[in-house]
Design a protein around this motif. Structure first.
Motif, mmCIF file in Angstrom:
data_model
loop_
_atom_site.group_PDB
_atom_site.id
_atom_site.type_symbol
_atom_site.label_atom_id
_atom_site.label_comp_id
_atom_site.label_asym_id
_atom_site.label_seq_id
_atom_site.Cartn_x
_atom_site.Cartn_y
_atom_site.Cartn_z
ATOM 1 N N GLU A 170 0.761 -1.344 0.055
ATOM 2 C CA GLU A 170 0.053 0.002 -0.184
ATOM 3 C C GLU A 170 0.726 1.268 -0.163
ATOM 4 O OE1 GLU A 170 -2.844 -0.274 3.052
ATOM 5 O OE2 GLU A 170 -4.133 -1.929 2.111
ATOM 6 N N SER A 171 2.180 1.106 0.331
ATOM 7 C CA SER A 171 3.059 2.218 0.457
ATOM 8 C C SER A 171 3.159 2.743 -1.173
ATOM 9 C CB SER A 171 4.446 2.079 0.983
ATOM 10 O OG SER A 171 5.087 1.062 0.328
ATOM 11 N N SER A 172 2.857 1.862 -2.185
ATOM 12 C CA SER A 172 3.068 2.411 -3.627
ATOM 13 C C SER A 172 1.874 3.001 -4.044
ATOM 14 C CB SER A 172 3.046 0.834 -4.269
ATOM 15 O OG SER A 172 1.955 0.142 -4.169
ATOM 16 N N LEU A 173 0.987 3.153 -3.430
ATOM 17 C CA LEU A 173 -0.160 4.032 -3.612
ATOM 18 C C LEU A 173 0.117 5.506 -3.556
ATOM 19 C CD1 LEU A 173 -3.015 2.157 -1.418
ATOM 20 C CD2 LEU A 173 -2.892 2.015 -3.863
ATOM 21 N N PRO A 174 -0.745 6.234 -4.494
ATOM 22 C CA PRO A 174 -0.510 7.708 -4.577
ATOM 23 C C PRO A 174 -0.452 8.379 -3.270
ATOM 24 C CG PRO A 174 -2.408 7.220 -5.776
ATOM 25 C CD PRO A 174 -2.050 5.788 -5.296
ATOM 26 N N ALA A 175 0.328 9.324 -3.156
ATOM 27 C CA ALA A 175 0.424 10.154 -1.928
ATOM 28 C C ALA A 175 -0.688 11.261 -1.800
ATOM 29 C CB ALA A 175 1.666 10.841 -1.764
ATOM 30 N N LYS A 176 -1.525 11.484 -2.967
ATOM 31 C CA LYS A 176 -2.550 12.397 -2.734
ATOM 32 C C LYS A 176 -3.651 11.985 -3.787
ATOM 33 C CE LYS A 176 -0.206 15.557 -6.115
ATOM 34 N NZ LYS A 176 0.155 17.054 -6.357
ATOM 35 N N PRO A 177 -4.666 12.632 -3.635
ATOM 36 C CA PRO A 177 -5.878 12.128 -4.561
ATOM 37 C C PRO A 177 -5.662 12.429 -5.922
ATOM 38 C CG PRO A 177 -6.808 13.460 -2.740
ATOM 39 C CD PRO A 177 -5.215 13.633 -2.740
ATOM 40 N N THR A 178 -5.909 11.468 -6.842
ATOM 41 C CA THR A 178 -5.668 11.636 -8.128
ATOM 42 C C THR A 178 -6.957 12.499 -8.864
ATOM 43 O OG1 THR A 178 -6.611 9.464 -8.676
ATOM 44 C CG2 THR A 178 -4.344 9.523 -8.319
ATOM 45 N N PHE A 179 -7.513 13.081 -8.147
ATOM 46 C CA PHE A 179 -8.784 13.767 -8.649
ATOM 47 C C PHE A 179 -8.839 15.160 -7.902
ATOM 48 C CE2 PHE A 179 -10.287 10.520 -5.928
ATOM 49 C CZ PHE A 179 -11.094 11.201 -4.800
ATOM 50 N N ASP A 230 -9.142 2.654 -1.157
ATOM 51 C CA ASP A 230 -8.175 3.889 -1.287
ATOM 52 C C ASP A 230 -9.067 4.759 -2.200
ATOM 53 O OD1 ASP A 230 -6.153 5.394 -0.965
ATOM 54 O OD2 ASP A 230 -5.290 4.711 -3.061
ATOM 55 N N LEU A 231 -9.446 5.830 -1.404
ATOM 56 C CA LEU A 231 -10.042 6.923 -2.067
ATOM 57 C C LEU A 231 -9.184 7.591 -2.943
ATOM 58 C CD1 LEU A 231 -12.651 8.007 0.860
ATOM 59 C CD2 LEU A 231 -13.107 6.738 -1.220
ATOM 60 N N TYR A 232 -7.783 7.789 -2.631
ATOM 61 C CA TYR A 232 -6.989 8.424 -3.306
ATOM 62 C C TYR A 232 -6.695 8.077 -4.756
ATOM 63 C CZ TYR A 232 -5.246 11.176 0.758
ATOM 64 O OH TYR A 232 -5.028 11.572 1.815
ATOM 65 N N SER A 233 -6.817 6.690 -4.904
ATOM 66 C CA SER A 233 -6.646 6.050 -6.215
ATOM 67 C C SER A 233 -7.968 5.429 -6.704
ATOM 68 C CB SER A 233 -5.339 4.974 -6.147
ATOM 69 O OG SER A 233 -5.761 4.093 -5.430
ATOM 70 N N MET A 234 -8.896 5.532 -5.865
ATOM 71 C CA MET A 234 -10.139 4.702 -6.227
ATOM 72 C C MET A 234 -10.108 3.396 -6.470
ATOM 73 S SD MET A 234 -12.645 6.740 -5.662
ATOM 74 C CE MET A 234 -12.923 8.419 -4.771
ATOM 75 N N GLN A 235 -9.423 2.571 -5.696
ATOM 76 C CA GLN A 235 -9.591 1.121 -6.091
ATOM 77 C C GLN A 235 -9.489 0.479 -4.635
ATOM 78 O OE1 GLN A 235 -5.280 -0.420 -7.164
ATOM 79 N NE2 GLN A 235 -4.774 1.530 -6.688
ATOM 80 N N ALA A 236 -9.983 -0.751 -4.804
ATOM 81 C CA ALA A 236 -10.228 -1.692 -3.538
ATOM 82 C C ALA A 236 -8.890 -2.286 -3.350
ATOM 83 C CB ALA A 236 -11.280 -2.694 -3.729
#
Length: 527
Positions: free
Chosen positions: A130-139, A211-217
């Motif tokens: 999960e540390s690979s997920l974006p640090a901020k929202p993508t929208f 994860d709401l930042y990347s919108m994925q489960a």
């Protein structure tokens, strides 16, 4: 000659035996196929045990004497203004006939087990790091995600491509993301300690960590066969989920979704009988490190201390008969629980862990996600009723004095109220099975009178205000296939968001202060 006759008889008996075995095997195979057909197409609404859930029970007892032809017509054509879609074209005529025959021959099944080991085996990891997920929202969204709204899109058949959690920016009314859930999404809750996480529970009791930042489960776990109950702790570290089938609840680690402890839901009901119970509402509160869970059939509310070793339980008994949903008030210290069969809403003091009072609430009260608002110095709560009564009302209570203020006549059965400090009206959805089900009625929160009726289209239900109270979102489900947005003051339509059979609407901002019992002022102080 005798040997020849004996041989012929033996061959005949053998052939008959083989025919019986083949016939029996084919019948069993067909029965298994029909059982699977039911599980794949019907169980998410009618119950995996054939005992009912969102829709009526379908078994040998409930369908006794019913015409197979009439039942076939309902399955083929669907039931207007309900969740029942037409299955003509999705299932073959032979399949429809077969499943109806199966249902009319199948009794309600024993409560199937789903153990903590079953839960562990069902855990799926979609994002290993999960540390690979974006640090901020993508929208584009406000920093605290207050403008985010989640919609449980059921999909036409309660499963498949249309079953999703869909997220909208209520400042722009634009869809910002969606997460497929496989089966119909039912509840969306948000992590109060970390804005990037949300949790979606489906009709089939599967929970997705989103994860709401990347919108994925990132993970999912199946916590039972069905049942909507789910709550998130105030520190964002725990989730509690409950089931209708089986009769249990579980506490999960909110980060990993690992199950930590299960609870068998049983106890003495208000009539002195020991019963096994469905799970009703589950809620976390901002006031303390506890969960509250309603035991529907046992009429009890349990308070679970999730920070104490072993997750000890305090049981509050004789709360009501057939408890269901609830909401918090007074900073999360008081809990208002709907009791269907008593036509009351029961007030629970979570500090003292006791029943305060049982308030009249009309027939089959249903309070939804909660509707409490300050009006001229009083904390007023509004309760809807989806029973079929001679007089359909919305109940209004003074939650400071715990007394009935008024019961407001409305045009039909209602399911979910919505109120906001910055909006002049309390919205209630009309769920009666005719054209009234297209409508939402608006109650002036000062005069406590119905002042306007909106014809939303589709089947209008689950109204929800945006976090700032400027907009009212309403699902036009069943045959409307959109969420409709109105200006809260002018009540003019300003936008619509298409999706397949939308149901519950969950505003992250409003959930923060309404469902968790905080006023907008308290919400501002907490920033």
């Amino acid at each position: 000659m005798k040997k020849t006759i004996t041989k012929r008889l033996n061959k005949s008996l053998l052939a008959s035996a083989i025919a019986v075995l083949l016939s029996s095997g084919m019948a069993m195979a067909k029965s298994d196929n029909m059982h699977q057909l039911y599980q794949d197409n019907c169980a998410s609404c009618h119950g995996s045990d054939h005992g009912g859930y969102l829709a009526p029970a379908l078994n040998a007892d409930t369908l006794k004497g019913r015409s197979p032809t009439a039942l076939r017509t309902i399955v083929m054509a669907g039931s207007f203004d309900t969740l029942m879609p037409p299955f003509y074209g999705k299932l073959s005529d032979d399949e429809i006939r077969g499943v109806i025959k199966h249902l009319q021959e199948t009794p309600k099944q024993p409560n199937p087990a789903w153990t903590i080991d079953d839960m562990k085996k069902s855990l799926k990891v979609y994002v290993k790091d999960e540390s690979s997920l974006p640090a901020k929202p993508t929208f584009q969204i406000d920093d605290k995600f207050e403008n985010l709204i989640g919609v449980a899109a059921r999909g036409k058949y309660g499963r498949g491509e249309g079953s999703k959690a869909i997220f909208i920016n209520s400042a722009t009314h634009q869809k910002v993301g969606e997460v497929s859930t496989g089966t119909a999404a039912h509840i969306i809750d948000f992590n109060p300690a970390n804005p990037r996480w949300a949790y979606v529970k489906t009709d089939t009791a599967e929970i997705f960590k989103v994860d709401l930042y990347s919108m994925q489960a990132t993970r999912s776990i199946k916590t039972g066969w069905n049942g909507p109950g789910m709550g998130v702790s105030r520190d964002g570290k725990y989730i509690m989920a409950g089931s209708f089938v089986p009769h249990n609840a579980v506490i999960l680690d909110a980060d990993t979704l690992e199950p930590l402890k299960t609870f068998e839901l049983e106890g003495i009901d208000p009539d002195g009988k020991h019963v096994s119970s469905d799970s009703g509402m589950i809620i976390g509160t901002p006031y303390a490190d506890i969960f509250a869970i309603a035991l529907e059939n046992a009429g009890q509310v349990w308070i679970v201390d999730y920070k104490k070793e072993g997750f000890p339980v305090t049981k509050i008994e004789k709360v009501g008969r057939h408890l269901h949903d609830a909401f918090l008030t007074h900073g999360g210290k008081k809990l208002m629980v709907a009791s269907y069969d008593d036509s009351i809403v029961a007030a629970i003091d979570l500090e003292e862990r006791k029943l305060i009072k049982q308030l009249p609430a009309g027939c089959v009260p249903h309070v939804g996600g909660g509707s409490a608002v300050k009006v001229d110095g009083r904390t007023l709560g509004f309760g809807t009723n989806f029973g079929d009564c001679d007089k359909m009302v919305v109940s209004v209570w003074d939650l400071d004095k715990m007394e009935v203020v008024k019961q407001i006549p409305v045009s039909g059965g209602t399911e979910s109220p919505a109120a906001h400090a910055n909006a002049p009206y309390v919205a209630v959805d009309i769920i009666s099975k005719d054209r009234r089900a297209r409508t939402v009625q608006l109650i002036d929160k000062k005069t406590l009178e119905v002042v306007k009726t909106l014809d939303v289209g589709g089947h209008a239900y689950f109204p929800e205000y945006s976090a700032d109270g400027k907009f009212l979102y309403i699902s036009a489900g069943y045959n409307g296939d959109e969420v409709v947005v109105y200006d809260s003051n002018t009540l003019q339509k300003v936008a619509s968001v298409p999706m397949e059979s939308p149901a519950g609407i969950f505003s992250r901002g409003r959930v923060k202060y309404m469902t968790r019992g905080l006023s907008p002022d308290e919400m501002e102080q907490g920033k």
